[in-house]
Write a protein that holds these residues in place. Structure first.
Motif, short mmCIF file in Angstrom:
data_model
loop_
_atom_site.label_atom_id
_atom_site.label_comp_id
_atom_site.label_asym_id
_atom_site.label_seq_id
_atom_site.Cartn_x
_atom_site.Cartn_y
_atom_site.Cartn_z
N GLN B 86 0.81 -1.22 0.00
CA GLN B 86 0.00 0.00 0.00
C GLN B 86 0.85 1.27 0.00
OE1 GLN B 86 -2.45 0.03 3.43
NE2 GLN B 86 -0.84 -0.58 4.84
N SER B 87 2.12 1.16 0.42
CA SER B 87 2.95 2.36 0.38
C SER B 87 3.36 2.69 -1.05
CB SER B 87 4.19 2.17 1.26
OG SER B 87 5.02 1.17 0.72
N ASP B 88 3.10 1.79 -2.00
CA ASP B 88 3.46 2.06 -3.40
C ASP B 88 2.42 2.90 -4.13
OD1 ASP B 88 5.64 0.50 -2.98
OD2 ASP B 88 4.91 -1.23 -4.08
N ARG B 90 1.17 5.88 -3.75
CA ARG B 90 1.49 7.27 -4.07
C ARG B 90 2.62 7.42 -5.07
NH1 ARG B 90 1.27 11.46 0.71
NH2 ARG B 90 -0.38 10.05 1.37
N PRO B 91 3.76 6.69 -4.88
CA PRO B 91 4.79 6.79 -5.92
C PRO B 91 4.28 6.38 -7.29
CG PRO B 91 5.64 5.59 -4.03
CD PRO B 91 4.22 5.90 -3.73
N ASN B 92 3.42 5.37 -7.35
CA ASN B 92 2.88 4.95 -8.64
C ASN B 92 2.02 6.03 -9.27
OD1 ASN B 92 4.06 2.48 -9.10
ND2 ASN B 92 2.48 1.32 -8.02
N ASN B 94 2.19 9.22 -8.69
CA ASN B 94 3.09 10.30 -9.07
C ASN B 94 3.88 9.97 -10.32
OD1 ASN B 94 3.13 12.75 -7.50
ND2 ASN B 94 3.44 11.40 -5.75
N SER B 95 4.29 8.72 -10.42
CA SER B 95 5.05 8.30 -11.58
C SER B 95 4.25 8.50 -12.86
CB SER B 95 5.45 6.84 -11.37
OG SER B 95 5.91 6.29 -12.55
N ARG B 98 4.06 12.13 -13.77
CA ARG B 98 5.31 12.57 -14.38
C ARG B 98 5.43 12.13 -15.83
NH1 ARG B 98 9.56 13.23 -10.85
NH2 ARG B 98 8.69 14.17 -9.00
N GLN B 99 4.80 11.04 -16.16
CA GLN B 99 4.85 10.59 -17.56
C GLN B 99 3.77 11.24 -18.39
OE1 GLN B 99 5.61 6.29 -18.26
NE2 GLN B 99 5.49 6.21 -16.05
N PHE B 109 -11.42 1.80 -3.16
CA PHE B 109 -11.51 2.89 -2.18
C PHE B 109 -10.28 2.98 -1.29
CE2 PHE B 109 -13.11 -0.70 0.17
CZ PHE B 109 -12.69 -0.49 1.46
N LEU B 110 -9.45 1.92 -1.25
CA LEU B 110 -8.24 1.98 -0.44
C LEU B 110 -7.28 3.05 -0.94
CD1 LEU B 110 -7.52 -1.80 0.16
CD2 LEU B 110 -8.31 -0.13 1.82
N GLU B 113 -7.22 8.07 -0.03
CA GLU B 113 -6.31 8.99 0.65
C GLU B 113 -5.19 9.45 -0.27
OE1 GLU B 113 -6.63 9.57 4.04
OE2 GLU B 113 -4.88 10.88 4.16
N ASP B 114 -4.58 8.50 -0.97
CA ASP B 114 -3.43 8.82 -1.81
C ASP B 114 -3.83 9.64 -3.03
OD1 ASP B 114 -1.06 7.37 -0.54
OD2 ASP B 114 -2.60 5.84 -0.56
N GLN B 121 -1.74 18.10 -4.85
CA GLN B 121 -0.41 18.60 -5.18
C GLN B 121 -0.23 18.80 -6.68
OE1 GLN B 121 1.66 15.43 -3.32
NE2 GLN B 121 1.60 16.33 -1.29
#
Lengths: 351, 365
Positions: B86-88, B90-92, B94-95, B98-99, B109-110, B113-114, B121
């Protein structure tokens, strides 16, 4: 000779990493992926892109803590496989303190929540430690069992007492948070938080405890030889319990990194987070030394975060990085082979 | 002695150069994509991955269909990123921002939050959240997120009709995952359906308190079947697989029991006789995440991104419905389902979503 020894010590992990990447690359090639492009997209971002640098450092903090936990117990000859469970109870304890304590300034609230996490983790570590010291129950079995107890107990507590919409707890108060808008802004809104400072302080603490205090000397002596330690008048049982207690404390703080830093809340976990188990790999690659663990956590953190970009750019599934990490561990574990080869060469040299 | 360490040193150095070689040729690889024109859409899976036989898979199928329809190149024009943890999330997310993907889905629904954080942002990017409503800190909808929800109560109503007509004992069970607003839609829609088809039937409702506890699902199902219930509708995710296990065991012992599946056609899960393709699955309430993903992608491509809105998919939009496998559904049931489907779409029947609405619905009968 001293320099040569250091070089040799370094050579095992470095060669293991190189071989792990190499074999991982071969696996990528044979599955039809462009391994060079994959690695370049992995490494380029974790060194050049502020967002990924931030995420890597963020990922490092719990890895350092769980690595320290494993290594600390290992120095006393104990295999703490229960870091995952200790992490979960620590995570919950930190979030609980973060939510319920109100109206205190951050310089009290943050340490309070971190200490609560350490205490919860220590409690979870003491149980197997006591069972080992008193009844000689093997700690590998009890710590693994404690993992499942932790997973289900924390889930049950969240579900019955702390539930907020979305299968999770409320957010913690901002006064308990380790997150920093400043760090987030300089890293393009990654989730970088101050936890890394806590992790590095903990690494220094472990080094100091083990190598500069009498207690540390006793702990290490028990790790080398229990019978000899006993003969020398060291209380073996006390040291086993103490070691598991401190190890669990480190693991609990790893949970606080997630609770107060990355997430600011705790979710109901369907499965283990995996950070605790990664700690075993970190400790192994870092040769159970404080500095080694920081470096190894940096490598694994980088690989895990870089893998996300590798997936995005080169379409290589992130599971392949799990394979690479496994390969690195495999090669570290087979450093026995390297030692053997070295001895062979040395012997021949002497004749 | 020195030579041997020299060998080691050179190996270390070789490893170093190997690593640095990996890092050096990034310059030409990353920047290429940004100049490309054309619509690009991608999704972030939760930890289930695109082969989870459920939500993520369905969403990816929708994206693939959209990609084919619009001649997009897989990976470049439409893509997915899998989350190991689940910590992935947000980076995913964002990634993908960026592309420069034009539309980015968060599945489940999980991820709420992210998505909310990233959307605040990255104001320029466009997101869609499946199965929940994205809001900002003040509870207002975020302008750059389309929230996709489903009218599960309507689909549940239809399977409720089938249950009401085909229950022989007039005792029907409902097993929910965790008590929540969402699952309440399933429960009350279903009860209204049963009531409409068979006012004498009695519905027993039980919540497992968990979406991933198959053994608990089996225990509850066993208790319900033991009380004489012969049809159980589960809206309980992984917990529901225990309901199937229990039903298959009982069916093999000659008991006449049924399960109604959820989210997708669960006929396969209920198969107890492979040779004759016999299943305990009476029917399933399907949630067409693929249709929703396809629709919202098409709207966005045409320049009508429904940002800040809640896009609801019901019977009318083919977003919910009953499963295509009709082996175990009687003619009578099918006709009734068809009749009520038309009535619901036409607005003649208002399906209740909550317990209060159900009571009103009941009193009006």
């Amino acid at each position: 000779m001293r320099l040569q020894q250091i070089l040799f010590k370094l050579s095992v992990p470095v060669i293991a990493v190189a071989l792990g990447l190499l074999v991982g690359g071969i696996i990528m090639m044979s599955s039809g992926y462009d391994a060079f492009y994959a690695y370049s997209s992995l490494f380029s971002v974790i060194f050049t892109d502020p967002y990924y640098i931030g995420e890597t450092v963020r990922q490092m903090s719990p890895l350092i803590m769980s690595g320290l936990a494993v290594a600390f117990a290992f120095r006393t000859g104990l295999f703490n496989i229960g870091v995952e469970g200790q992490l979960l109870v620590g995570w919950l304890a930190s979030v609980y303190m973060g939510i319920t304590v109100e109206g205190v300034p951050a310089f009290i609230h943050v340490p309070l929540a971190i200490l609560a996490a350490a205490a919860a983790g220590a409690l979870w570590g003491v149980v197997p430690g006591y069972l080992k010291a008193r009844f000689r129950v093997h700690e590998v079995i009890t710590t693994i069992m404690m993992n499942y107890i932790a997973l289900h107990v924390t889930n049950s507590i969240i579900r019955n007492h702390m539930l907020a919409p979305g299968e999770r707890t409320e957010d913690i108060q901002s006064s308990a948070s380790l997150s920093s808008l400043f760090l987030q802004e300089i890293t393009d809104y990654s989730r970088l938080h101050y936890g890394i400072i806590v992790a590095i302080l903990a690494a220094v603490l472990m080094w100091y405890l083990l190598w500069k205090t009498t207690t540390g000397y006793e702990l290490r002596a028990v790790g080398f030889n229990q019978h000899a330690s006993n003969y020398a008048g060291i209380n073996v049982s006390k040291n086993i319990i103490l070691s598991m207690c401190i190890s669990g404390g480190f693991a609990g703080v790893a949970g606080a990194m997630e609770g107060l830093g990355t997430y600011q809340y705790m979710t109901i976990n369907a499965a283990f987070s995996g950070v605790g188990f990664d700690g075993i790999a970190v400790a192994l690659l870092g040769a159970n030394s404080a500095i080694g663990i920081i470096l190894a956590a940096g490598l694994f953190g980088g690989l895990k975060i870089g893998a996300l970009n590798m997936q995005a750019m080169a379409q290589v599934p992130p599971e392949l990085i799990t394979i690479v990490i496994a390969l690195i561990i495999f090669f570290v574990a087979s450093s026995y082979l390297v030692h053997w080869l070295r001895n062979r060469i040395n012997k021949r040299g002497k004749i | 002695m020195k030579k041997r360490y020299g060998l080691l040193m050179s190996m270390v150095l070789a490893a170093g150069t190997l690593l640095s070689a990996c890092g050096s040729d990034e310059g030409d690889s990353g920047s290429g994509d940004k100049k490309e024109d054309g619509f690009k859409v991608a999704m972030v899976t939760d930890t289930g991955g695109v082969d989870d036989k459920s939500f993520n898979q369905s969403a990816w199928e929708g994206l693939q269909e959209f990609g084919k329809e619009n001649d997009l190149e897989e990976k470049k024009g439409y893509n997915y990123l899998q989350s190991e943890n689940q910590s992935d999330y947000r980076p995913n997310l964002n990634s993908l921002v960026r592309q420069n993907f034009d539309l980015i889905y968060g599945i489940g629904f999980l991820m709420q939050e992210d998505i909310q954080k990233v959307a605040e942002q990255q104001k320029e990017a466009q997101f869609a959240l499946v199965d929940s409503v994205a809001v900002d800190a003040d509870g207002k909808p975020l302008e750059n997120v389309a929230s996709i929800t489903f009218k599960e109560h309507q689909g549940s109503f239809l399977v409720g009709l089938v249950a009401g007509l085909q229950s022989k004992s007039n005792k029907i069970g409902f097993i929910g995952g965790v008590e929540s607003e969402l699952i309440s839609k399933f429960e009350n829609g279903f009860r209204a359906g049963v009531l409409t088809a068979n006012p004498d039937a009695e519905v027993t409702v039980q919540y497992a308190g968990d979406f991933n506890d198959a053994s608990k699902g089996a225990t509850i199902a066993s208790a319900l079947y033991g009380q004489g219930v012969d049809v159980i509708y589960h809206a309980a995710g992984g917990t529901g697989s225990g309901v199937f296990t229990e039903a298959i065991n009982r069916k093999k012992n000659g008991e006449d029991v049924w399960v109604i599946g959820v989210d997708r056609d669960q006929f396969e899960e209920g198969i107890y006789d492979k040779g004759n393709n016999k299943s305990v699955t009476l029917t399933s309430m399907v949630k067409r995440v693929d249709t929703a993903v396809f629709e919202v992608s098409t709207q966005t491509k045409e320049g009508n991104f429904p940002g800040g809105q809640i896009v609801e998919f019901g019977l009318e939009e083919n977003g919910v419905g009953i499963a295509p496998t009709e082996d175990n559904v009687s003619e009578e049931s099918l006709e009734m389902v068809k009749e009520y489907k038309e009535k619901i779409v036409a607005g003649e029947v208002e399906v209740p979503k909550t317990a209060e609405e159900f009571e009103t619905f009941k009193s009006e009968k």
